[in-house]
Design an enzyme around this catalytic site. Structure first.
Site: not given
Length: 289
Positions: A82-83, A181, A208-209, A211, A230-231, A233
């Site tokens: 990732d990233h 986050g 993305h993000g 969570s 995507n999960v 945090t």
């Protein structure tokens, strides 16, 4: 079963209007926890690692553990970097056996993002390794990539179309209002933008993000074409909290088998909830069985 390419997995998810969760794993234990949850629910899943995790654990070690775990649990498993902004790290991951990589050149002008993505495509395409790229800027913190709220920028639908045409990238992560986050308030997701991008771009989209995004928002994103969710945090917070609670309640219980069992239970519960949320439960097809 081993590690499989995420390209057909995500195309199938997009066509069938469900998502596939990509869980960030930060330890070898968490690889087994995520795959146990996926196996129990007969769901495909993607294991995802940051560059920091690769540096801490080693790409070859991660691949070997993921391969053994996926064969043990007999679940379709993608392994994604990732990233990543570093071509050399991407090359290392592909050589080690990753089935998917993300080149994050979203901080550069459009033309340079295209050029850097094409460099990775040239390496990955012949090996059937999925490539993910990002347009716009997703806010928040992802390892050493920090995007302040005022610098976050949503993807332009027409640019998404042109980007896919110029690169042939099989998965695209457009910035649509989420952040990495845990949110301080409710995320301001631009659903109209997602719908427009999905109209113009015939590849699976990536959220993305994911969570702590409200469940109804996740479901809506998936219905609009976000095939990969995507999960990170939420998962690590769940099992870390379980370990913390163990020591708060049993300060003298230092047996790793005791506190890691609490972490395992918390991780599996969280992973199952996310898998059910995106609708991938019982979607393992005979070709994967």
């Amino acid at each position: 079963m081993g590690i499989v390419s995420t390209t057909p997995m995500l195309k199938r998810a997009k066509a069938n209007k469900h998502g596939v969760v990509a869980f960030n794993v930060h330890s070898f234990d968490s690889i087994f926890w995520v795959l146990e949850a996926a196996a129990d629910l007969r769901s495909p899943v993607i294991l995802q690692t940051t560059v920091g995790t690769v540096k801490a654990l080693g790409a070859k070690n991660i691949v070997e553990v993921a391969r053994v775990a996926s064969e043990h649990f007999q679940v379709p498993t993608g392994l994604h970097l990732d990233h990543c902004t570093d071509y050399q790290v991407i090359k290392e991951a592909i050589r080690a056996g990753y089935s998917s990589v993300m080149i994050d050149a979203s901080m550069y002008p459009f033309e340079e993002n295209v050029a850097r993505t094409n460099e990775v495509m040239a390496l990955a395409q012949s090996l059937e390794v999925n490539v993910e790229a990002e347009l716009g800027k997703v806010g928040g913190v992802e390892e050493d990539i920090v995007v302040a709220e005022e610098d976050a920028k949503k993807a332009v639908p027409e640019e998404c179309k042109r980007f896919v045409e110029l690169t042939g990238v099989p998965t695209l992560a457009p910035a649509i209002g989420t952040a990495h986050g845990i949110y301080k308030g409710k995320p301001n997701i631009d659903f109209k933008r997602i719908a427009r991008i999905a109209e113009l771009v015939d590849v699976p989209l990536v959220l993305h993000g994911g969570s702590a995004v409200p469940d109804e928002d996740i479901r809506r994103c998936v219905s609009l074409g976000m095939a990969k969710v995507n999960v990170s945090t939420e998962l690590k917070n769940a099992y870390s909290a379980a370990i913390r609670e163990h020591f708060a309640s049993h300060p003298n219980s230092l047996d790793p088998r005791a506190y890691l069992q609490k972490a395992r239970e918390a991780a599996i519960e969280m992973a199952k909830a996310k898998i059910r949320l995106v609708g991938s439960e019982n979607t393992v097809v005979p070709a994967f069985a």
